[in-house]
Motif scaffolding. Structure first.
Motif, PDB file in Angstrom:
ATOM      1  N   ILE A  54       0.850  -1.185   0.000  1.00 57.38           N
ATOM      2  CA  ILE A  54       0.000   0.000   0.000  1.00 57.38           C
ATOM      3  C   ILE A  54       0.884   1.232   0.000  1.00 57.38           C
ATOM      4  O   ILE A  54       1.673   1.447   0.923  1.00 57.38           O
ATOM      5  CB  ILE A  54      -0.921   0.006   1.236  1.00 57.38           C
ATOM      6  CG1 ILE A  54      -1.799  -1.244   1.251  1.00 57.38           C
ATOM      7  CG2 ILE A  54      -1.768   1.274   1.268  1.00 57.38           C
ATOM      8  CD1 ILE A  54      -2.537  -1.441   2.553  1.00 57.38           C
ATOM      9  N   SER A  55       0.767   2.049  -1.033  1.00 57.44           N
ATOM     10  CA  SER A  55       1.534   3.285  -1.135  1.00 57.44           C
ATOM     11  C   SER A  55       0.617   4.463  -0.865  1.00 57.44           C
ATOM     12  O   SER A  55      -0.316   4.719  -1.629  1.00 57.44           O
ATOM     13  CB  SER A  55       2.158   3.421  -2.537  1.00 57.44           C
ATOM     14  OG  SER A  55       2.646   4.732  -2.731  1.00 57.44           O
ATOM     15  N   THR A  56       0.881   5.184   0.221  1.00 52.73           N
ATOM     16  CA  THR A  56       0.068   6.367   0.499  1.00 52.73           C
ATOM     17  C   THR A  56       0.299   7.434  -0.566  1.00 52.73           C
ATOM     18  O   THR A  56      -0.608   8.189  -0.902  1.00 52.73           O
ATOM     19  CB  THR A  56       0.379   6.933   1.892  1.00 52.73           C
ATOM     20  OG1 THR A  56       1.791   7.171   2.013  1.00 52.73           O
ATOM     21  CG2 THR A  56      -0.069   5.958   2.973  1.00 52.73           C
ATOM     22  N   GLY A  57       1.517   7.490  -1.111  1.00 51.02           N
ATOM     23  CA  GLY A  57       1.780   8.439  -2.195  1.00 51.02           C
ATOM     24  C   GLY A  57       0.908   8.168  -3.398  1.00 51.02           C
ATOM     25  O   GLY A  57       0.338   9.097  -3.992  1.00 51.02           O
ATOM     26  N   ASP A  58       0.768   6.883  -3.777  1.00 57.27           N
ATOM     27  CA  ASP A  58      -0.094   6.524  -4.900  1.00 57.27           C
ATOM     28  C   ASP A  58      -1.550   6.861  -4.600  1.00 57.27           C
ATOM     29  O   ASP A  58      -2.292   7.330  -5.476  1.00 57.27           O
ATOM     30  CB  ASP A  58       0.044   5.039  -5.225  1.00 57.27           C
ATOM     31  CG  ASP A  58       1.366   4.713  -5.896  1.00 57.27           C
ATOM     32  OD1 ASP A  58       2.060   5.647  -6.339  1.00 57.27           O
ATOM     33  OD2 ASP A  58       1.713   3.510  -5.968  1.00 57.27           O
TER      34      ASP A  58
END
Length: 226
Positions: free
Chosen positions: A29-33
């Motif tokens: 899980i990428s918070t940036g994405d």
């Protein structure tokens, strides 16, 4: 299991996250994405996020927390996950600890990727991405086979507005001031284990070092949610 992939912008988290995901069989899980996808939707929240990212500023905790909580509620996270780019503040770390406890997850393993700042500036300002498949390239260390085109789907590469030298300096300044204390939170508060990885290596060597750390610290099978 819960893994937190931690480090400054440009340290290589986006390169290592899918490798760890494949090895452990848990979602990355990428918070940036998540923030960029919300920005692209051009909702009222997305427009706010868009402006913050373009200026190299951190997105407020309340927004990031809300998006992350929604993601962790999805079924594929039931047996564990890797988070790339969160927590970025001590308040976020405290919030995440509460969320993990409420969901009966164990304390996280934080994998800290350390890279000298001058190298980070070069990486960030030389970074390009594929708008089609999301692949990330760096003209200094990981250039595409054919200049300007994605190796995977041949889409023309683009550079995000936040991938400039001036913005890179602002992002790293914000990281030092706000995010560095997160390491202290986990070291001092017993919120989880911390392992330090030398990110100033080739991606393959960085991954080897991460694998060695996982072999030491991730010993139990993935738990099943009751």
């Amino acid at each position: 299991m819960v893994l937190l992939l931690f480090g400054p912008p440009g340290c290589g988290k986006g390169t290592q996250a899918p490798l760890i995901q494949e090895r452990l069989g848990i979602p990355a899980i990428s918070t940036g994405d998540m923030l960029r996808r919300e920005s692209e939707r051009q909702s009222s929240m997305g427009k706010l996020i868009d402006g913050l990212l373009a200026d190299g500023r951190l997105v407020p905790d309340a927004i990031v927390n809300r998006l992350l909580e929604a993601r962790l509620a999805e079924p594929d996270c039931a047996d564990g996950f890797l988070i790339d780019g969160y927590p970025r503040t001590v308040d976020q770390a405290t919030h995440l600890s509460d969320v993990l406890e409420s969901l009966a997850y164990p304390k996280p393993l934080l994998v800290h990727m350390d890279v000298p700042e001058p190298l980070l500036i070069g990486r960030l300002s030389a970074r390009w991405n594929c708008p089609g498949c999301g692949a990330i390239y760096n003209v200094l260390s990981k250039p595409p086979i054919e200049s300007g085109l994605c190796d995977v789907d041949r889409t023309r590469l683009t550079q995000r507005r936040d991938d400039t030298v001036a913005t890179a300096h602002r992002r790293l300044k914000a990281y030092r001031e706000v995010t560095d204390p997160v390491l202290g939170f986990y070291d001092a508060a017993g919120g989880g284990k911390v392992v330090h990885i030398d990110g100033n290596q080739t991606p393959d060597l960085v991954f080897e070092e991460i694998k060695q750390a996982l072999e030491v610290h991730v010993r139990v099978p993935v738990r099943k949610r009751r």
